[in-house]
Design a protein around this motif. Structure first.
Motif, PDB file in Angstrom:
ATOM      1  N   VAL A   2     -23.818  -2.567   6.370  1.00  0.00           N
ATOM      2  CA  VAL A   2     -22.799  -2.545   5.323  1.00  0.00           C
ATOM      3  C   VAL A   2     -22.117  -1.183   5.395  1.00  0.00           C
ATOM      4  CG1 VAL A   2     -22.394  -2.641   2.851  1.00  0.00           C
ATOM      5  CG2 VAL A   2     -24.162  -4.077   3.883  1.00  0.00           C
ATOM      6  N   PRO A   3     -20.790  -1.165   5.501  1.00  0.00           N
ATOM      7  CA  PRO A   3     -20.105   0.122   5.648  1.00  0.00           C
ATOM      8  C   PRO A   3     -20.191   0.981   4.387  1.00  0.00           C
ATOM      9  CG  PRO A   3     -18.555  -1.713   5.868  1.00  0.00           C
ATOM     10  CD  PRO A   3     -19.886  -2.290   5.572  1.00  0.00           C
ATOM     11  N   SER A   4     -20.469   2.242   4.594  1.00  0.00           N
ATOM     12  CA  SER A   4     -20.457   3.202   3.496  1.00  0.00           C
ATOM     13  C   SER A   4     -19.014   3.689   3.315  1.00  0.00           C
ATOM     14  CB  SER A   4     -21.365   4.387   3.819  1.00  0.00           C
ATOM     15  OG  SER A   4     -20.827   5.120   4.904  1.00  0.00           O
ATOM     16  N   GLU A   5     -18.800   4.540   2.334  1.00  0.00           N
ATOM     17  CA  GLU A   5     -17.456   5.091   2.123  1.00  0.00           C
ATOM     18  C   GLU A   5     -17.022   5.903   3.342  1.00  0.00           C
ATOM     19  OE1 GLU A   5     -13.814   5.763   0.741  1.00  0.00           O
ATOM     20  OE2 GLU A   5     -15.276   4.399  -0.137  1.00  0.00           O
ATOM     21  N   LEU A   6     -17.931   6.642   3.932  1.00  0.00           N
ATOM     22  CA  LEU A   6     -17.623   7.416   5.127  1.00  0.00           C
ATOM     23  C   LEU A   6     -17.246   6.497   6.291  1.00  0.00           C
ATOM     24  CD1 LEU A   6     -17.502  10.250   6.334  1.00  0.00           C
ATOM     25  CD2 LEU A   6     -19.912   9.995   6.950  1.00  0.00           C
TER      26      LEU A   6
END
Length: 78
Positions: A45-49
């Protein structure tokens, strides 16, 4: 992602062919970077970064495509 086809053209000099490849190199590198980001994000799941990195890579591809289109001589499509 655009497709690069290297078809010999008897009317063009090898130096002209090489110049075309060199001109497209920044776009190719930007597309490879975007592909790397997408591959890295496939299994998590992609983080904000991660989302920032993806947006930055997409923006770079668009910028390089625009730059290449603006550099293309009239009569040739980029």
């Amino acid at each position: 992602m655009s497709i690069i086809a290297l078809v010999p053209d008897p009317d063009r000099e090898p130096a002209t062919e090489w110049a075309a490849i060199v001109a497209e190199t920044p776009l190719i590198e930007a597309e490879v970077e975007l592909l790397d980001v997408r591959i890295a994000l496939m299994d998590r799941v992609p983080s904000e970064l991660d989302r920032r990195r993806l947006r930055r890579a997409e923006a770079r591809v668009l910028a390089e495509r625009a730059a290449l289109a603006n550099r293309a001589p009239s009569g040739e499509a980029a």
